[in-house]
Each structure stands twice: as structure tokens, then as C-alpha cells.
Enzyme design. Structure first.
Site, PDB file in Angstrom:
ATOM      1  N   ARG A   1     -35.113 -31.479 -15.198  1.00 15.23           N
ATOM      2  CA  ARG A   1     -35.761 -30.286 -15.721  1.00 15.23           C
ATOM      3  C   ARG A   1     -35.353 -29.092 -14.877  1.00 15.23           C
ATOM      4  O   ARG A   1     -35.451 -29.127 -13.665  1.00 15.23           O
ATOM      5  CB  ARG A   1     -37.268 -30.461 -15.643  1.00 15.23           C
TER       6      ARG A   1
ATOM      7  N   CYS B   1     -35.088 -21.098 -26.501  1.00 15.74           N
ATOM      8  CA  CYS B   1     -35.277 -22.540 -26.268  1.00 15.74           C
ATOM      9  C   CYS B   1     -34.816 -23.442 -27.410  1.00 15.74           C
ATOM     10  O   CYS B   1     -33.639 -23.523 -27.664  1.00 15.74           O
ATOM     11  CB  CYS B   1     -36.724 -22.796 -25.920  1.00 15.74           C
TER      12      CYS B   1
ATOM     13  N   HIS C   1     -38.306 -17.804 -20.739  1.00 17.29           N
ATOM     14  CA  HIS C   1     -39.697 -17.612 -21.145  1.00 17.29           C
ATOM     15  C   HIS C   1     -40.203 -16.399 -20.387  1.00 17.29           C
ATOM     16  O   HIS C   1     -39.465 -15.765 -19.647  1.00 17.29           O
ATOM     17  CB  HIS C   1     -40.537 -18.831 -20.758  1.00 17.29           C
TER      18      HIS C   1
END
Lengths: 444, 239
Positions: B127, B93, B191
Site C-alpha cells: 500500500r 483512484c 485524495h
């Protein structure tokens, strides 16, 4: 009343009737459709309420709201409350629709008590024009929904700035982000723990905001209470942590709430430091509503909402349910089990689902300090749609004494089959609803 | 055998269960009798690549990027050298973004990165969230995880993507690539956290670290990864 308003109210009421007849229990559907017809429905209906109280925050909305509702009941004040779990605008609308006549009238003197989802606080405030806004805390929760906690903090700051000066803002002073964003806001009443309360040993890595929101310096903590809540100061920003109008402390099972120089002392079996926050938030609101004389009767007799912390008697067993939603919440439950309830040889069911209401991303399990829990576990059943992820988390704590059963009913049967009388259940939200239903508890 | 793993900015970049990656690396060593030491290195602390075997840097909030940026630039020479020398590095990230040339916010503000990846990131309003599966050309199985980012990362030149998106958005939702790899430096938006459900990637990083340290071919003893693969499968089925 104009046609748009009437049609939306009619539609809402019809859907409500239909769903209660068919037993689908769709609590938010009426509001959803009504708002499509008349987006200003909430504003127009809630205007009639005597006072509107909003409660938001990552953890504790339901419990704090329930404390306030019991206080209102004790004071003989009628209220409406979106109790059934939907804290989005549609849930607020549905509750209003349910409680108004077909002509859109609410009797006078009724309060509105609204649990509001963190992401819609701004819209809720615009529509409800609240008299009181309570903000409990801001933790990392459902990052897949919210993005980052800073996104919410920024929105909340804008919301606070847009509120009327007359609106009383009740804010957790032990949360450094909330203290920072409310610093310049008028009419704020702060709550939190008595700074003499001993801190907990919280793992740093689940403390979300240990850097000052204003200047970025690393905060200095004298005490950590829950996640990043605690007694803190910033080396660059003077008096970052404000004075509290209302504070709570606990010694064994005796709780003291100090508000307006008055002390309310009572015994409570409600575990956890997090409930002290809920008590002091409710007391802060109660003091502003001049309901201080009802504090003792309310708090001493308080029973939490379904599923949050719940004791269920089933056949000859006692099941304790602790809802888990995010790292801070789960860590608090673990701390409560170990430090307060001092449970050893736990026989438990951990149920992790990943439906929308639970959060689709289960990464958060890796910020929970299961290493603290595993030494106390005797038998563990892991269930839910993401049971394997949960088991994997325990494996990486070097704990392998678990049994995986994804099906909740079979998992519950297996739990109940153990000879132990005291059983613990740690479910995420939808798992909690399902398990309660299986245990014959559908009422809220 | 022993290994020292640097955990970069554990206090700033800890917002998305990144500790899980450290735990995974550590346990998979311990279970093989390899001593794993974790060394936190944060702001104003220097980092000398030669002394360490593996490095991990995780995700964080945009708020900290400015502070991070300044400090990372100071560590740039030693990080670049470590990368060139073949040190295995995993960045996820925010770290993935700052290991590129720059991050350009929606407002046009440019935050310089350290340019280990020939890549740049631009902020966006969209997003990219959801379960994701990625196929690499150097690992026998896919990678699975959960992505959640608004930044769009574009790769150029010598930096290859970590893999091709089987299903999901990837770096920018356009080119079908996920992550980046340059020498033994890996970047990704995954993730999960990324390592526990992708034990083959974890072991790849550990193997590279031990081979570089002990200057010989290393074959890690296999572990019983049944549960890892079951969890991997579950995520795969959700994609």
C-alpha cells in the site's frame, strides 16, 4: 511457568513500574515489549480468565464495553478491561500483565473484557479464544490505516469462520455487511433497533455499503439509521437482514430494550441513535451471560466513557464534548445536536488533529454533512493541527464566521472567554485527550 | 454562464470523500456567478458527451469494480468521443485505473478499462500511503494531497504523467510519476480530496469546460484563495 514466559512477564512488570513512577502513562509499552519476548503471552495468561468477551467495530467499542463492565460490577463479577484506550494486542497484553501476579496467576472467577481494534480481531481471537465476540458495526474510518472497509470485512468473515461453535457471536443486524458475513456462521445473536424506529435523513454519500456484499445488487432501504445501518433488503438475497434477539427503541428520553421477550424500560439522557445500538449490543451480551436482572440498574444509571459524550463543568461553564472520528460518527453527532438536543446558536470549538490515532488523512471531513450544522452555529473556533483543512471545509459550506487558532490551549481559552455558559467541543481523538487534560480531567 | 458537470457513479464511487471534488467545482462556479448543475449518471444510464461540459469520476472499493467495469465499457464510445473532443474529465483512484487499458489483480484476473489513458494497472500487496506533492508542467503551483493505493499504474505512449513526484510514491513508487493527462482528461491517485487544496487545478478544469462550451477564451475572475493555499501549505509541510 517457562523461562520465556517469566522473562516477558518480568520485563512487562518492570516497564509498568517504571512508567508509573515517571508518570509517562505509557499504557501499551509493557505489553509491546513483553510480546516481543513471548508472543504467546496473551494466550497463556487469558486462559485463566473465567470468560473472555471481545468487543470490536468502528464506533461504539468503548461505550458498549463500559455498559458491560457496569453490568458485571452490578452483578458482583470481577473483570479486567483494557480500559485505558489501547485496543491493540499490546494494550491487551499490558492489561493482563498489570493484573497477574509475578508467577502469572489471576484469581478465579475473573472475566476479561477486551476492546479490540478492527484490524487485529483475528489475532485477538486466536490468542484470547473468546466466549463472546461483539461486532458493533463497520464504517469507513482511517482509510489510511485500513485500506478499504472490504479488507476488514473479509478478515472478519475469516475470523468468524475460524471461531469455535461455542463462541457466541453478537452482531449488528442493521449492518448489511455484517449480516452478510455472518450468514453462515453458527451461534449468532443479532441486535439492532426496533424496525418501527423512524429513520434519519442520511446523506447517501456517506453511506459506505449500500450494495449487497453477497451479490452486488443495490440494497433497498426502508429506513436509514446511521451511515448504512438501517432496515434493508436485497432484491436477490432473501432475508439478508436477520431477526434480532435484542432490539432497542426510543421515545423522547425513554428507552426500551427488548430481549428474551422481556422489556427493560428506562429514562436516559444519553443522546443519539448510536447509543441505542450500544445498549442493545450490551443487552444481547448480558442476556447470554444471564445478567438480565441487572439491566435496569445498569442502563438507567449509565454514564458514558471519557470524551465520547461528556459533560464537563468548568468554572461556571458547561462544556459538552462529542468525540468525532469518522464521517458516520460526526454525522451522528450533528444529527444528535440538531434533532435530539435541538441546539441553536451553538458556540463551539472544532479541533482536528492528524496524529496517528486521529488518522493522518483528513479527507474524511468532506464526507461530513457540515451543511446541516452551519445554520445552527453562532461562534466557531477551529483548532488542531489541521485547522485550515477544517476551515476550508466550512468555507465550502458557505460558512465563514469562524476563528482559526491552531494552538489548543489558546483556542480553549478563547472558547471559555465567550459569555455563553453552554459550550460545545467537537474534537478528534488526540485533541480530545489534550483538551480534557487542559480542563483538568486526566482520569479515565 | 452556466455549466453542467456529470458526476459518474456517485453511488458506487463515493468511498473516499469524492463528493468534496464535486462541491469544490460547484462552489467555485457559484462564487463567480456561474450556474453549475451536477448531473449524476450511474449504472445503466447513458451519457452523451456533447451535452455536458465537465465530468468527474471518483474512487471506490475493489468489490464494485466488476459491476463498474461492465457498465463503463458500455459507456466507452461516448466517453472516448468526449475525451477526443477536449472535454475536461477528472478521474481519481479506481476511475483513474479503469480509464486505462486494464487492471490486473494480484491473482491475475484482468478487468478491462476503457483505454482513454495509454496505461495499465497491476495489483500489489504494497500500500502506498502518505502525503504527496507533485510538480506539473502546466500549472503554476504544485499539487498536494494524500495517496492511498496498492495498485501500480504504468503509463505508455501518448499519455503523459500529470506530474513528477516531489515527495511520495506516485503511480507505482518506481518511475517518479503521478497521475496521467491526455488531452483534457486527468487521472490521479490524489485524495484530500484533490480539488479543494488545489484550487488552481479546479479552475483549470472549469476554464477548459467553459472555453469548450462557449468557444472563446475565458479568464475566470480570481477568488480569495488564501485559506486554500494555507491548507495547501500545511499539507506541503507534512510531505
Amino acid at each position: 511457568m517457562n523461562l520465556k514466559r517469566f522473562s516477558s512477564l518480568l520485563a512487562g512488570k518492570l516497564i509498568q513500574q517504571a512508567s508509573s513512577l515517571t508518570g509517562t502513562g505509557a499504557t501499551a509499552a509493557p505489553g509491546l515489549y513483553a510480546l516481543k519476548i513471548d508472543p504467546k503471552l496473551i494466550a497463556s495468561l487469558s486462559r485463566q480468565l473465567e470468560k473472555n468477551i471481545i468487543i470490536t467495530g468502528t464506533n461504539g467499542k468503548t461505550t458498549t464495553a463500559r455498559m458491560i463492565s457496569q453490568m458485571l460490577e452490578n452483578a458482583g463479577i470481577s473483570y479486567i478491561h483494557n480500559r485505558a484506550g489501547s485496543n491493540l494486542l499490546r494494550g491487551i497484553a499490558s492489561t493482563l500483565i498489570k493484573n497477574v501476579s509475578l508467577t502469572g496467576k489471576i484469581p478465579s472467577g475473573v472475566f476479561g473484557l477486551w476492546e479490540v481494534d478492527e484490524a487485529v480481531l483475528s489475532q485477538a481471537c486466536q490468542q484470547l479464544k473468546p466466549d463472546i465476540v461483539i461486532i458493533n458495526n463497520l464504517f469507513r474510518d482511517q482509510l489510511d490505516r485500513y485500506g478499504e472497509i472490504d479488507t476488514i470485512a473479509k478478515l472478519w468473515q475469516q475470523t468468524l469462520e475460524s471461531l469455535s461453535v461455542k463462541t457466541i457471536k453478537i452482531i449488528n443486524a442493521d449492518d448489511p455487511v455484517l449480516s452478510a458475513i455472518s450468514r453462515q456462521i453458527p451461534n449468532v445473536c443479532y441486535f439492532g433497533l426496533d424496525p418501527q424506529t423512524p429513520g434519519q435523513n442520511v446523506s447517501r454519500h456517506s453511506a459506505d455499503s449500500i450494495f449487497c456484499y453477497l451479490c452486488g445488487s443495490k440494497l433497498v432501504y426502508r429506513r436509514f439509521y446511521a451511515g448504512h445501518l438501517g432496515i434493508y433488503s436485497c432484491p436477490k438475497c432473501p432475508q439478508l437482514q436477520p431477526e434480532k434477539c435484542c432490539q432497542a427503541s426510543k421515545k423522547n428520553s425513554q428507552i426500551t430494550i427488548e430481549s428474551n421477550q422481556q422489556k427493560t424500560v428506562f429514562k436516559s439522557n444519553l443522546p443519539g441513535l448510536y447509543n441505542l445500538y450500544n445498549f442493545s449490543a450490551a443487552a444481547c451480551a448480558g442476556a447470554k451471560l444471564k445478567l438480565d436482572k441487572y439491566f435496569l440498574s445498569t442502563f438507567a444509571n449509565f454514564r458514558p466513557a471519557f470524551g465520547r459524550v461528556e459533560k464537563i463543568k468548568y468554572k461556571n461553564k458547561t462544556l459538552r464534548l462529542f468525540l468525532v472520528k469518522n464521517p458516520t460518527g460526526f454525522n451522528q453527532v450533528i444529527a444528535t445536536l440538531i434533532n435530539e438536543l435541538k441546539v441553536k446558536n451553538i458556540v463551539c470549538l472544532i479541533a482536528v488533529n492528524d496524529f496517528l490515532a486521529d488518522g493522518r488523512d483528513v479527507s474524511w471531513l468532506w464526507d461530513v454533512d457540515f451543511e446541516k450544522l452551519t445554520p445552527c452555529l453562532k461562534q466557531t473556533i477551529i483548532s488542531g493541527t489541521r485547522a485550515r483543512d477544517m476551515a476550508l471545509r466550512l468555507k465550502y459550506c458557505d460558512y465563514n464566521n469562524y476563528f482559526i487558532q491552531e494552538d489548543l490551549k489558546k483556542a480553549l481559552d478563547k472558547l471559555l472567554a465567550y459569555p455563553t455558559k453552554e459550550l460545545i467541543i467537537l474534537p478528534t481523538y488526540t485533541a480530545m485527550l489534550a483538551l480534557r487534560k487542559l480542563l483538568g480531567k486526566e482520569n479515565l | 454562464m452556466r455549466i453542467t458537470i456529470v458526476h459518474l457513479y456517485p453511488d458506487l464511487l463515493n468511498m473516499y470523500s469524492d463528493m468534496g471534488n464535486i462541491v469544490c467545482l460547484q462552489k467555485r462556479c457559484q462564487w463567480r456567478g456561474i450556474e453549475a448543475k451536477i448531473l449524476p449518471v450511474s449504472l445503466n444510464q447513458s451519457f452523451v458527451g456533447k451535452k455536458y461540459d465537465l465530468l468527474y469520476s471518483g474512487g471506490g472499493q475493489d468489490r464494485y469494480q466488476a459491476v463498474l467495469c461492465r457498465d463503463l465499457l458500455r459507456k466507452k464510445p461516448s466517453l472516448k468521443q468526449a475525451a477526443l473532443q477536449g472535454m475536461p474529465i477528472l478521474t481519481t483512484c479506481a476511475s483513474f485505473q479503469l480509464f486505462g487499458h486494464y487492471f490486473k489483480s494480484k491473482e491475475g484476473q484482468i478487468m478491462p478499462g476503457i483505454g482513454i489513458f495509454d496505461a495499465y494497472t497491476v495489483g500489489s500487496d504494497i500500500r502506498k500511503i502518505g502525503n504527496i506533492a507533485v510538480k506539473t508542467d502546466f500549472l503554476p503551483n504544485n499539487l498536494v494531497g494524500f495517496e492511498n493505493h496498492s495498485g501500480n499504474t504504468y503509463l505508455k505512449g501518448e499519455t503523459k504523467p500529470l506530474g513528477k513526484v516531489i515527495k511520495g510514491f506516485g503511480n507505482n513508487g518506481e518511475d517518479g510519476f503521478e497521475g496521467a493527462i491526455y488531452k483534457n482528461v486527468i487521472g490521479s491517485y490524489l485524495h484530500g480530496p484533490i480539488l479543494p487544496k488545489n484550487p488552481h487545478l479546479c479552475d483549470w478544469l472549469l476554464t477548459k469546460a467553459l472555453e469548450r462550451k462557449y468557444e472563446k477564451k475565458i479568464v475566470l475572475p480570481p477568488l480569495d484563495d488564501t485559506l486554500e493555499w494555507q491548507a495547501h501549505e500545511k499539507t506541503s509541510s507534512l510531505v
